[in-house]
Design a protein around this motif. Sequence first.
Motif, PDB file in Angstrom:
ATOM      1  N   MET A 161      16.617   0.703 -53.340  1.00  0.00           N
ATOM      2  CA  MET A 161      15.316   0.169 -52.931  1.00  0.00           C
ATOM      3  C   MET A 161      14.541  -0.328 -54.145  1.00  0.00           C
ATOM      4  O   MET A 161      13.896  -1.374 -54.099  1.00  0.00           O
ATOM      5  N   ALA A 162      14.613   0.432 -55.230  1.00  0.00           N
ATOM      6  CA  ALA A 162      13.856   0.091 -56.431  1.00  0.00           C
ATOM      7  C   ALA A 162      14.464  -1.082 -57.197  1.00  0.00           C
ATOM      8  O   ALA A 162      13.734  -1.826 -57.850  1.00  0.00           O
ATOM      9  N   THR A 163      15.782  -1.262 -57.107  1.00  0.00           N
ATOM     10  CA  THR A 163      16.432  -2.253 -57.964  1.00  0.00           C
ATOM     11  C   THR A 163      17.097  -3.413 -57.236  1.00  0.00           C
ATOM     12  O   THR A 163      17.261  -4.480 -57.823  1.00  0.00           O
ATOM     13  N   ASP A 164      17.501  -3.231 -55.983  1.00  0.00           N
ATOM     14  CA  ASP A 164      18.344  -4.232 -55.314  1.00  0.00           C
ATOM     15  C   ASP A 164      17.764  -4.785 -54.022  1.00  0.00           C
ATOM     16  O   ASP A 164      18.463  -5.489 -53.296  1.00  0.00           O
ATOM     17  N   GLY A 165      16.541  -4.438 -53.683  1.00  0.00           N
ATOM     18  CA  GLY A 165      15.948  -4.960 -52.452  1.00  0.00           C
ATOM     19  C   GLY A 165      16.459  -4.310 -51.176  1.00  0.00           C
ATOM     20  O   GLY A 165      16.250  -4.819 -50.082  1.00  0.00           O
ATOM     21  N   PHE A 166      17.118  -3.164 -51.314  1.00  0.00           N
ATOM     22  CA  PHE A 166      17.627  -2.439 -50.149  1.00  0.00           C
ATOM     23  C   PHE A 166      16.465  -1.921 -49.313  1.00  0.00           C
ATOM     24  O   PHE A 166      15.444  -1.488 -49.847  1.00  0.00           O
ATOM     25  N   ARG A 167      16.617  -1.984 -48.002  1.00  0.00           N
ATOM     26  CA  ARG A 167      15.611  -1.447 -47.084  1.00  0.00           C
ATOM     27  C   ARG A 167      16.310  -0.541 -46.076  1.00  0.00           C
ATOM     28  O   ARG A 167      17.433  -0.813 -45.670  1.00  0.00           O
ATOM     29  N   ALA A 168      15.638   0.510 -45.689  1.00  0.00           N
ATOM     30  CA  ALA A 168      16.176   1.468 -44.725  1.00  0.00           C
ATOM     31  C   ALA A 168      15.245   1.495 -43.516  1.00  0.00           C
ATOM     32  O   ALA A 168      14.039   1.664 -43.675  1.00  0.00           O
ATOM     33  N   THR A 169      15.825   1.328 -42.350  1.00  0.00           N
ATOM     34  CA  THR A 169      15.047   1.304 -41.122  1.00  0.00           C
ATOM     35  C   THR A 169      15.624   2.344 -40.174  1.00  0.00           C
ATOM     36  O   THR A 169      16.840   2.474 -40.041  1.00  0.00           O
ATOM     37  N   VAL A 170      14.733   3.074 -39.516  1.00  0.00           N
ATOM     38  CA  VAL A 170      15.145   4.163 -38.626  1.00  0.00           C
ATOM     39  C   VAL A 170      14.549   3.930 -37.251  1.00  0.00           C
ATOM     40  O   VAL A 170      13.376   3.572 -37.118  1.00  0.00           O
ATOM     41  N   LEU A 171      15.346   4.169 -36.220  1.00  0.00           N
ATOM     42  CA  LEU A 171      14.868   4.189 -34.840  1.00  0.00           C
ATOM     43  C   LEU A 171      14.709   5.644 -34.433  1.00  0.00           C
ATOM     44  O   LEU A 171      15.643   6.442 -34.578  1.00  0.00           O
ATOM     45  N   TYR A 172      13.502   5.986 -33.970  1.00  0.00           N
ATOM     46  CA  TYR A 172      13.183   7.336 -33.512  1.00  0.00           C
ATOM     47  C   TYR A 172      13.044   7.327 -32.004  1.00  0.00           C
ATOM     48  O   TYR A 172      12.437   6.415 -31.433  1.00  0.00           O
ATOM     49  N   ASP A 173      13.585   8.355 -31.341  1.00  0.00           N
ATOM     50  CA  ASP A 173      13.391   8.467 -29.891  1.00  0.00           C
ATOM     51  C   ASP A 173      11.975   8.957 -29.594  1.00  0.00           C
ATOM     52  O   ASP A 173      11.170   9.164 -30.517  1.00  0.00           O
ATOM     53  N   ASP A 174      11.661   9.169 -28.336  1.00  0.00           N
ATOM     54  CA  ASP A 174      10.288   9.550 -27.964  1.00  0.00           C
ATOM     55  C   ASP A 174       9.889  10.949 -28.421  1.00  0.00           C
ATOM     56  O   ASP A 174       8.720  11.308 -28.370  1.00  0.00           O
ATOM     57  N   THR A 175      10.857  11.727 -28.935  1.00  0.00           N
ATOM     58  CA  THR A 175      10.522  13.038 -29.509  1.00  0.00           C
ATOM     59  C   THR A 175      10.345  12.961 -31.028  1.00  0.00           C
ATOM     60  O   THR A 175      10.074  13.972 -31.669  1.00  0.00           O
ATOM     61  N   GLY A 176      10.564  11.766 -31.598  1.00  0.00           N
ATOM     62  CA  GLY A 176      10.459  11.601 -33.043  1.00  0.00           C
ATOM     63  C   GLY A 176      11.747  11.899 -33.792  1.00  0.00           C
ATOM     64  O   GLY A 176      11.759  11.961 -35.016  1.00  0.00           O
ATOM     65  N   THR A 177      12.849  12.055 -33.071  1.00  0.00           N
ATOM     66  CA  THR A 177      14.147  12.333 -33.674  1.00  0.00           C
ATOM     67  C   THR A 177      14.832  11.026 -34.055  1.00  0.00           C
ATOM     68  O   THR A 177      14.919  10.120 -33.220  1.00  0.00           O
ATOM     69  N   PRO A 178      15.326  10.899 -35.298  1.00  0.00           N
ATOM     70  CA  PRO A 178      16.065   9.698 -35.673  1.00  0.00           C
ATOM     71  C   PRO A 178      17.339   9.563 -34.837  1.00  0.00           C
ATOM     72  O   PRO A 178      18.120  10.511 -34.730  1.00  0.00           O
ATOM     73  N   ARG A 179      17.538   8.383 -34.244  1.00  0.00           N
ATOM     74  CA  ARG A 179      18.710   8.131 -33.403  1.00  0.00           C
ATOM     75  C   ARG A 179      19.553   6.965 -33.879  1.00  0.00           C
ATOM     76  O   ARG A 179      20.710   6.836 -33.470  1.00  0.00           O
ATOM     77  N   ALA A 180      18.988   6.092 -34.721  1.00  0.00           N
ATOM     78  CA  ALA A 180      19.751   4.969 -35.281  1.00  0.00           C
ATOM     79  C   ALA A 180      19.237   4.701 -36.686  1.00  0.00           C
ATOM     80  O   ALA A 180      18.066   4.951 -36.994  1.00  0.00           O
ATOM     81  N   PHE A 181      20.137   4.188 -37.510  1.00  0.00           N
ATOM     82  CA  PHE A 181      19.813   3.902 -38.905  1.00  0.00           C
ATOM     83  C   PHE A 181      20.380   2.545 -39.277  1.00  0.00           C
ATOM     84  O   PHE A 181      21.503   2.211 -38.884  1.00  0.00           O
ATOM     85  N   ALA A 182      19.593   1.776 -40.023  1.00  0.00           N
ATOM     86  CA  ALA A 182      20.077   0.511 -40.575  1.00  0.00           C
ATOM     87  C   ALA A 182      19.670   0.432 -42.040  1.00  0.00           C
ATOM     88  O   ALA A 182      18.523   0.700 -42.386  1.00  0.00           O
ATOM     89  N   GLY A 183      20.611   0.083 -42.876  1.00  0.00           N
ATOM     90  CA  GLY A 183      20.352  -0.235 -44.267  1.00  0.00           C
ATOM     91  C   GLY A 183      20.638  -1.711 -44.442  1.00  0.00           C
ATOM     92  O   GLY A 183      21.685  -2.199 -44.008  1.00  0.00           O
ATOM     93  N   TRP A 184      19.720  -2.443 -45.056  1.00  0.00           N
ATOM     94  CA  TRP A 184      19.859  -3.898 -45.109  1.00  0.00           C
ATOM     95  C   TRP A 184      19.096  -4.487 -46.281  1.00  0.00           C
ATOM     96  O   TRP A 184      18.335  -3.804 -46.941  1.00  0.00           O
ATOM     97  N   ARG A 185      19.311  -5.756 -46.516  1.00  0.00           N
ATOM     98  CA  ARG A 185      18.627  -6.477 -47.590  1.00  0.00           C
ATOM     99  C   ARG A 185      18.561  -7.957 -47.242  1.00  0.00           C
ATOM    100  O   ARG A 185      19.359  -8.438 -46.440  1.00  0.00           O
ATOM    101  N   VAL A 186      17.621  -8.658 -47.841  1.00  0.00           N
ATOM    102  CA  VAL A 186      17.545 -10.106 -47.703  1.00  0.00           C
ATOM    103  C   VAL A 186      18.327 -10.708 -48.862  1.00  0.00           C
ATOM    104  O   VAL A 186      18.161 -10.301 -50.009  1.00  0.00           O
ATOM    105  N   MET A 187      19.197 -11.658 -48.550  1.00  0.00           N
ATOM    106  CA  MET A 187      20.024 -12.320 -49.564  1.00  0.00           C
ATOM    107  C   MET A 187      20.006 -13.820 -49.324  1.00  0.00           C
ATOM    108  O   MET A 187      19.668 -14.275 -48.235  1.00  0.00           O
ATOM    109  N   GLU A 188      20.425 -14.548 -50.335  1.00  0.00           N
ATOM    110  CA  GLU A 188      20.647 -15.985 -50.162  1.00  0.00           C
ATOM    111  C   GLU A 188      21.975 -16.319 -50.804  1.00  0.00           C
ATOM    112  O   GLU A 188      22.255 -15.908 -51.935  1.00  0.00           O
ATOM    113  N   MET A 189      22.799 -17.056 -50.057  1.00  0.00           N
ATOM    114  CA  MET A 189      24.119 -17.448 -50.535  1.00  0.00           C
ATOM    115  C   MET A 189      24.345 -18.914 -50.194  1.00  0.00           C
ATOM    116  O   MET A 189      23.829 -19.405 -49.177  1.00  0.00           O
ATOM    117  N   LEU A 190      25.121 -19.586 -51.009  1.00  0.00           N
ATOM    118  CA  LEU A 190      25.437 -20.984 -50.716  1.00  0.00           C
ATOM    119  C   LEU A 190      26.098 -21.116 -49.352  1.00  0.00           C
ATOM    120  O   LEU A 190      25.825 -22.061 -48.607  1.00  0.00           O
TER     121      LEU A 190
END
Length: 143
Positions: free
Chosen positions: A40-69
């Motif tokens: 997160m600090a060096t490479d633009g990585f982002r972590a996103t979590v989906l929580y159910d209605d009880t606040g329990t994490p149920r899905a996880f995504a790690g991602w980043r914005v990139m540009e490529m030819l």
Amino acid sequence: MPTIRTVTEDADLRAAWPVAKLLRPAFDEERFVSQALRQMATDGFRATVLYDDTGTPRAFAGWRVMEMLAVGRHIYVDDLVTDEASRGRGYGKAMLDWLKTEAKRLGCERLQLDSGTQRQDAHAFYLRERMRIEAFHFGVGVG
């Protein structure tokens, strides 16, 4: 109703670890948290979590914005996983839809990801979500 939010704190990553570890069995919690925070600090990585209605994490995504030819500006998804006990409840679709919306918001043209050849259930999900197999990914160790 599920809630989806991008997380940046140690405690939030630790709470998401039971889901994230399904894709990263070679990691332990400490390695996952420290590497995610470093990326997160060096490479633009982002972590996103989906929580159910009880606040329990149920899905996880790690991602980043990139540009490529080859594909232009895009979101590259490093990790996308749903808790095994929660599969079939729409959490994976909700996370993928959120990522697509975030890609548009960030001015991206595409969403890209790689998926291990052993993950047939994930492949079926991606194909149902109208994603296409566009390439083979090759790699070699250099160390």
